[in-house]
Design an enzyme around this catalytic site. Structure first.
Site, PDB file in Angstrom:
ATOM      1  CG  LEU A 330      83.322   4.320  22.464  1.00  0.00           C
ATOM      2  CD1 LEU A 330      82.256   5.353  23.012  1.00  0.00           C
ATOM      3  CD2 LEU A 330      84.224   4.688  21.221  1.00  0.00           C
ATOM      4  N   GLY A 331      86.335   2.786  25.824  1.00  0.00           N
ATOM      5  CA  GLY A 331      87.068   2.849  27.238  1.00  0.00           C
ATOM      6  C   GLY A 331      86.566   2.187  28.151  1.00  0.00           C
ATOM      7  N   GLY A 333      86.064   2.770  32.671  1.00  0.00           N
ATOM      8  CA  GLY A 333      86.289   3.472  33.854  1.00  0.00           C
ATOM      9  C   GLY A 333      86.402   2.472  35.239  1.00  0.00           C
ATOM     10  N   GLY A 334      86.303   2.763  36.394  1.00  0.00           N
ATOM     11  CA  GLY A 334      86.502   2.243  37.561  1.00  0.00           C
ATOM     12  C   GLY A 334      85.012   1.460  37.861  1.00  0.00           C
ATOM     13  N   GLY A 336      82.728   0.859  34.807  1.00  0.00           N
ATOM     14  CA  GLY A 336      81.966   0.260  33.762  1.00  0.00           C
ATOM     15  C   GLY A 336      82.792   0.788  32.424  1.00  0.00           C
ATOM     16  CE  LYS A 352      80.145   4.291  33.714  1.00  0.00           C
ATOM     17  NZ  LYS A 352      80.109   5.364  34.747  1.00  0.00           N
ATOM     18  CG  ASP A 449      87.317   9.997  38.985  1.00  0.00           C
ATOM     19  OD1 ASP A 449      88.616  10.141  39.352  1.00  0.00           O
ATOM     20  OD2 ASP A 449      86.931   8.843  38.528  1.00  0.00           O
TER      21      ASP A 449
END
Length: 652
Positions: A330-331, A333-334, A336, A352, A449
């Protein structure tokens, strides 16, 4: 006796996973693995020296096919570890690297034994707590004979094999010949016997000759078996009616070669990554443990999770995500990557998968577990549980089908799904979620964030704040936290960038930037490049505010969907949240009130800080500009130049 360090247990688990990539038919067979029964009295120190030794050997084996090394300082805290690796000389360099990668993956399973060796079809690897480099023969020498016997004349086969192995071992005992020789001899017209003899390069000629003489005698005892091999401490001897050294050195076909190259690259890179983790850990092993409090809390958290409904099995989550398939990704981040998963009961989840490559890993994981499990709000992503007992740590969240806000807001086609009503709903819902974190939850939490990619959307486009990896909580008597710089450029408050002092006002600033992005449909951090006059989004909005032309900054996709007063009100609230002075920014509960209030009488905002990204050769046009950072050692990002225009006071 001291057991292995917990990090080393993780290392062995990772090694087990790496072995899967070497398990195809191209992988060399393992002839023997010999682990000593003696174990190190300081397993932790021995493990670190072992990793250093293996890395040093790899540097040489990958270039010359042979390497040996010693690591440690012969102290109790850092015991010596000797190591030697060598490929059989008939291997190509590609096959040598593949063979070494396989041996490197398998040998650590012997730890915490102080001495171990592994013989593969093409290479040898050994480590020990003592100097074994000149040992040609020892008590762990081994030989093995094939299960099937030669069907022809046994005496002819024996005589042929004896002559061949005698010649090979004699030639191989000379350093001039590289301690290596292969050859073949006809048994009958259609049958050959093939042989090889090789010593390790740390032996001298006398030691090599003694080793090969012993090996020749033992290997000939295998006749009439069709093949036999001797695995001594300092040499390897083999015969077979199969052309084992010819098949290993012959060129592979194109597809096979490509596959082998990919396997080698993946395994070597993965092994080096694991080595890097341990080298990093070893550098900090003698320092005070900065995570002492976290570790204590972690133990309690693990115990509590294991006995609660928050606990998920690693294998269940791996299967739910189809082994973390890229299709389900799905995407990222910094800290995971996130994958969609479907549990056996049909529930959709978001998993995640935390990166294990930083010292902050432990802190980030338990920070997110503890904080998110303590807060419940309709505008916060719900934590369903986690996996803490597998080879990597996983967090399990509710799945939101529309993923994150940035996927819609900054896409020319998808943004049409975000009409004025939905954008206002996202703005208000995010404000309510932040207000809960700052003022209503049992502990005061700063997210740190807030940005478009951390606002997830459900099937009705209702927002939920996600990713609490950087979040921090305040005690009631704390005015601020002093932390290292972390977050996303373009959303970070100026007082936090300059002084590292964190308060809830930093979240308010980030929220203000996000609000302005939502109604303009433009990213703040790249708006310099997309702006015709080279100005940042903040500067453009401020200029239009002063000239009373804010409506010109509204996203064209929202044209005719709202009246000018509604749009200007949101612009003004965004500017109030992004004022340079943190003391002037309204608290989030007040922001929620302003958004829901039907009054047009809002306080006038003061000038926001203008954060412009300029090329390295650019000069600020403002006399008030002051350069703050070139590259920051504390920052997770690097900038050519960061300048802040305007004055502000740091929160006290």
């Amino acid at each position: 006796m001291q057991g292995p360090h917990p990090l080393f247990t993780v290392f062995l688990l990772l090694i087990s996973l790496l072995s899967l990539c070497l398990s195809d038919s191209t992988s060399p067979a393992i002839f023997a693995t010999i682990c000593s029964s003696n174990q190190s009295s300081n397993a932790t120190g021995f493990d670190v020296s072992f990793v250093d030794t293996m890395e040093s050997i790899y540097q040489n084996v990958s270039q010359t096919g042979f390497g040996y090394a010693v690591s440690g300082s012969n102290t109790n805290s850092s015991p010596l570890v000797y190591g030697l690796g060598q490929c059989f000389s008939y291997l190509s360099m590609t096959d040598c690297q593949l063979c070494y990668a396989q041996s490197r993956v398998k040998l650590p399973h012997c730890l915490p034994s102080t001495d171990a060796r592994i013989y593969l079809d093409g290479c040898f690897l050994r480590y020990s707590g003592f100097d074994f480099f000149s040992d040609g023969i020892d008590g762990s020498d081994n030989f093995t004979c094939g299960n099937s016997s030669y069907a022809g004349s046994v005496s002819v086969f024996r005589n042929t094999t004896e002559r061949l192995m005698g010649n090979l071992t004699e030639v191989a005992s000379s350093l001039r010949n590289g301690y290596f020789q292969v050859g073949s001899s006809d048994v009958v017209a259609d049958t050959k016997v093939y042989g090889m003899a090789q010593c390790w390069k740390t032996l001298n000629e006398s030691e090599c000759r003694d080793c090969l003489s012993n090996a020749r005698k033992n290997v000939l005892s295998c006749v009439p078996a069709k093949d036999g091999m001797v695995m001594n401490a300092g040499c390897f001897v083999r015969y077979s009616i199969d052309p084992f050294y010819l098949s290993s050195s012959s060129p592979s076909n194109g597809s096979s070669a490509r596959r082998r190259a990919i396997v080698i690259l993946a395994c070597i890179v993965a092994v080096l990554a694991v080595i890097g983790i341990f080298i990093l850990w070893s550098k900090f092993k003698s320092k005070p443990d900065p995570f002492h409090e976290i570790d204590a809390g972690s133990t309690e958290t693990i115990r509590a999770i294991a006995t609660s409904n928050l606990s998920f099995k690693y294998d269940d989550l791996r299967k739910a995500t189809d082994d973390f398939s890229q299709i389900n990704r799905l995407g990222e981040g910094g800290y995971g990557a996130v994958y969609k998963g479907i549990l056996p009961d049909g529930r959709e989840i978001a998993v995640k998968r935390l990166f294990f490559n930083t010292r902050q890993w432990l802190e980030q994981f338990f920070n997110e577990v503890r904080l998110v499990s303590q807060v419940q709000h309709k505008n916060l992503v719900k934590l369903l549980g986690c996996s803490v007992e597998g080879p990597e740590s996983l967090l399990v969240y509710e799945y939101l089908c529309n993923t994150s806000l940035d996927h819609f807001l900054f896409d020319a086609f998808k943004k049409n799904s975000l009409d004025w009503e939905r954008r206002f709903q996202i703005i208000v819902g995010t404000a309510e979620g932040l207000s809960y974190l700052h003022n209503e939850s049992e502990i005061r939490i700063i997210h740190r964030d807030i940005k478009a990619s951390n606002i997830l959307l459900d099937e009705r486009f209702k927002p939920k704040i996600a990713d609490f990896g950087l979040a921090r909580y305040f005690m009631d008597d704390q005015s601020h936290l002093s932390t290292g710089l972390a977050g996303t450029f373009g959303y970070m408050a100026p007082e936090y960038i300059v002084h590292g002092q964190l308060t809830e006002k930093a979240d308010i600033y980030s929220y203000g930037v996000l609000l302005l992005e939502i109604i303009t449909g433009r990213k703040n951090h790249n708006s310099v490049a997309t702006s015709a006059d080279g100005h940042s989004l903040m500067l453009l909005i401020w200029e239009h505010f002063n000239s009373k032309t804010l409506i010109e900054m509204l996203d064209p996709a929202l044209k005719d969907q709202c009246n000018e007063d509604e749009a200007v009100k949101l612009f003004q609230i965004g500017l109030l949240c992004t004022q340079a002075s943190p003391s002037l920014r309204p608290p989030m509960w007040k922001v929620v009130e302003l958004l829901n209030k039907d009054s047009r009488q809002l306080p006038l905002p003061t000038q926001p800080p203008f954060l412009d990204i300029k090329g390295s050769g650019a000069q600020s046009s403002s006399s008030e500009s002051s350069s703050l950072l070139s590259t920051s050692e504390k920052s997770p990002f690097s900038l050519n130049q960061l300048s802040i225009t305007g004055t502000f006071q740091a929160s006290k």
